[in-house]
Motif scaffolding. Structure first.
Motif, short mmCIF file in Angstrom:
data_model
loop_
_atom_site.label_atom_id
_atom_site.label_comp_id
_atom_site.label_asym_id
_atom_site.label_seq_id
_atom_site.Cartn_x
_atom_site.Cartn_y
_atom_site.Cartn_z
N UNK A 1 1.00 -1.23 0.14
CA UNK A 1 -0.05 -0.19 -0.03
C UNK A 1 0.85 1.32 0.15
N UNK A 2 0.65 2.19 -0.85
CA UNK A 2 1.39 3.51 -1.02
C UNK A 2 0.47 4.66 -0.43
N UNK A 3 1.36 5.69 -0.31
CA UNK A 3 0.69 6.73 0.18
C UNK A 3 0.02 7.38 -1.24
N UNK A 4 0.77 7.27 -2.32
CA UNK A 4 0.40 8.09 -3.39
C UNK A 4 0.82 7.39 -4.50
N UNK A 5 0.11 7.12 -5.62
CA UNK A 5 0.50 6.61 -7.01
C UNK A 5 0.39 7.58 -8.10
N UNK A 6 1.28 7.91 -8.75
CA UNK A 6 1.60 9.06 -9.88
C UNK A 6 1.54 8.23 -11.10
N UNK A 7 0.66 8.63 -12.04
CA UNK A 7 0.59 7.80 -13.28
C UNK A 7 1.10 8.97 -14.39
N UNK A 8 2.24 8.55 -14.81
CA UNK A 8 2.99 9.66 -15.87
C UNK A 8 4.01 10.14 -14.90
N UNK A 9 5.28 10.03 -15.70
CA UNK A 9 6.53 10.43 -14.83
C UNK A 9 7.51 11.61 -15.78
N UNK A 10 6.75 12.45 -16.38
CA UNK A 10 7.43 13.61 -16.94
C UNK A 10 7.40 14.79 -16.03
N UNK A 11 7.32 16.06 -16.81
CA UNK A 11 7.58 17.25 -16.31
C UNK A 11 6.34 17.37 -15.08
N UNK A 12 5.36 16.89 -14.95
CA UNK A 12 4.36 17.20 -13.78
C UNK A 12 4.52 15.89 -12.87
N UNK A 13 4.60 14.51 -13.46
CA UNK A 13 4.40 13.37 -12.60
C UNK A 13 5.84 13.44 -11.57
N UNK A 14 7.02 13.62 -12.32
CA UNK A 14 8.05 13.22 -11.59
C UNK A 14 8.27 14.25 -10.48
N UNK A 15 8.22 15.57 -10.61
CA UNK A 15 8.19 16.38 -9.69
C UNK A 15 7.40 16.21 -8.35
N UNK A 16 6.02 15.80 -8.90
CA UNK A 16 5.07 15.79 -7.64
C UNK A 16 5.61 14.33 -6.77
N UNK A 17 5.90 13.23 -7.65
CA UNK A 17 6.16 12.18 -7.04
C UNK A 17 7.57 12.52 -5.99
N UNK A 18 8.42 13.12 -6.53
CA UNK A 18 9.67 13.32 -5.76
C UNK A 18 9.43 14.35 -4.61
N UNK A 19 8.62 15.33 -4.59
CA UNK A 19 8.34 16.16 -3.65
C UNK A 19 7.56 15.37 -2.55
#
Ligand SMILES: Cc1cc2nc3c(=O)[nH]c(=O)nc-3n(C[C@H](O)[C@H](O)[C@H](O)COP(=O)(O)OP(=O)(O)OC[C@H]3O[C@@H](n4cnc5c(N)ncnc54)[C@H](O)[C@@H]3O)c2cc1C
Length: 411
Positions: A1-19
């Protein structure tokens, strides 16, 4: 179980996941592609976007790729010429236009280094919903068997054709049809600096230097001319540059070599989509998109990924109900992006209304206001300030614009 799953890892997804990962949350980011890889984008990043990269400790990595700094911008709308540069934003006194192969790889690597579990070549095919809430994703990694992952929140950072938006039925609540098509490619043998040149017919060419000593050259015309243009795009590019600035047309003809295939595209529509609901949110183009004419997609993806990471963290930590935090995200995004959206959708038709003609014409005659124009473009001066009727009245008086041309509002 994750806190968040981000679908798409470009300029919106990767920064969101990273932060989110940097705040200690357990995050999974998936993308159906692998990195480095290209995507259709002319990748101009404004100073306001570069300032986010700097805040995240990633700007030096972008500069280290050899992407050249740009410190002078040439804009024109038919006979109106504006050239100069904005004041520094957070100390950033240049613009960089890194290839997406370079930029997106830096972002996805930074996410992984921050603790995000990244799965490349993972295509999301469905969402898992329970009791009216999104609780996870289903999909396949390469040709493998179907897998499921669960999280407190699933974020679609999966672009304009977002599967997350489709599966939750996210409605568009504001929008207008796309106006143009683009053809662009990469050329050696020319050193033009940055140009954003519109006019002499409804057409535009844009050019800026990027990685590997190449210059991007892009052209735009209204969508209904796309079919004709496809017959001979090299001739079409030449014709547009010749018409707008014969000096650069000559250089293109005599000295330029096109090094890559053309990327043609009919621009998608402009829209704001409902960007949150029970267990889900949208960021980047998945939630909000406008014509690339003003080059604000990447900068906005950075800004609102950061904003969303703060709101999701408030929800995950229990500081605030998640839905209230997400509603706040959407409202703030819409308020903050309204000026860019309005400006972009107004001028991306490749003609200037009398209002914008008078504002830009007057600004071109005032060194002070030309500087402010570049501040507006760079994200340093808010549209409400630049276009405030009292400021325009002052500008018109300063440059002695004829009374009949003094448009104070766009209405
Ligand atoms: C022609 C053109 C020129 C542009 N020029 C500029 C410019 O100069 N400057 C600028 O700032 N902006 C520009 N933009 C806009 C900018 O490219 C976008 O705003 C930006 O790419 C949006 O980023 P994103 O991360 O939201 O989505 P995207 O970059 O579209 O990334 C979405 C990701 O989601 C993944 N994905 C999609 N579906 C799934 C699925 N089912 N499962 C798993 N993964 C999935 C995709 O593989 C992709 O990697 C331009 C756009 C176009 C079309």
């Amino acid at each position: 179980m994750y806190d968040a799953i981000v679908v798409g890892a470009r300029v919106a997804g990767s920064p969101l996941a990273m932060l989110l990962a940097r705040q200690g949350y357990r995050v999974l980011a998936v993308d159906r592609t692998n990195f480095p890889s290209d995507t259709i984008s002319t990748h101009y990043v404004h100073q306001a976007g570069l300032s986010r990269l700097q805040a995240w400790g990633l700007l030096d990595a972008v500069i280290a790729t050899g992407c050249p700094p740009i410190r002078h911008l040439n804009f024109s709308y038919t006979d109106i010429a504006l050239d100069g540069f904005a004041d520094p934003i957070d100390g950033i006194d240049a613009v960089y236009c890194p290839r997406r192969t370079v930029l997106d790889k830096i972002l996805v690597d930074a996410a992984a280094e921050s603790g995000v579990e990244v799965i490349e070549r993972f295509t999301v095919t469905d969402l898992i919903e329970e009791d009216g809430r999104v609780v996870g994703i289903r999909g396949t990694e390469g040709d493998g068997a179907e897998l499921e992952f669960r999280a407190s929140i699933v974020v679609g950072a999966d672009g304009a054709n977002s599967i997350v938006a489709k599966k939750v039925g996210a409605e568009v609540y504001r929008g207008s049809p796309g106006g143009c098509f683009v053809y662009y490619s990469y050329y050696s043998g020319i050193e033009w600096g940055m140009h954003h040149r519109t006019g002499f017919g409804r057409q535009q060419f844009a050019s800026w230097p990027t990685n590997d000593g190449l210059s991007l050259v892009a052209v735009m015309r209204p969508r209904d001319q796309f079919r004709d243009f496809r017959a001979n795009p090299d001739a079409g590019v030449q014709e547009i540059v010749d018409a707008i600035d014969p000096k650069y047309g000559e250089d293109l003809r005599d000295n330029a070599t096109r090094e890559e295939q053309f990327r043609p595209m009919l621009y998608p529509d402009n829209y704001y989509r409902q960007s949150f609901g029970p267990g889900w949110a949208l960021v980047g183009d998945a939630g909000y998109h406008k014509d690339p004419f003003t080059g604000w997609g990447i900068t906005d993806a950075f800004k609102y990924a950061e904003l969303l990471s703060q709101r999701i963290a408030e929800g995950l930590s229990g500081d605030r109900p998640m839905e209230e935090a997400l509603a706040d995200y959407q409202q703030s995004r819409d308020e903050q992006s309204n000026g860019t959206y309005e400006l972009t959708t107004s001028i991306s038709e490749l003609t200037l209304t009398p209002y914008y003609d008078s504002v830009f014409r007057a600004a071109s005659k005032s060194p002070r206001y030309t500087k402010r124009f570049f501040g507006l473009i760079a994200g340093g001066i808010p549209g409400e300030d630049f276009f405030a009727p009292e400021n325009l009245a002052e500008l018109y008086a300063e440059v002695d614009l004829p009374e009949s041309d003094r448009h104070l509002t766009s209405a």
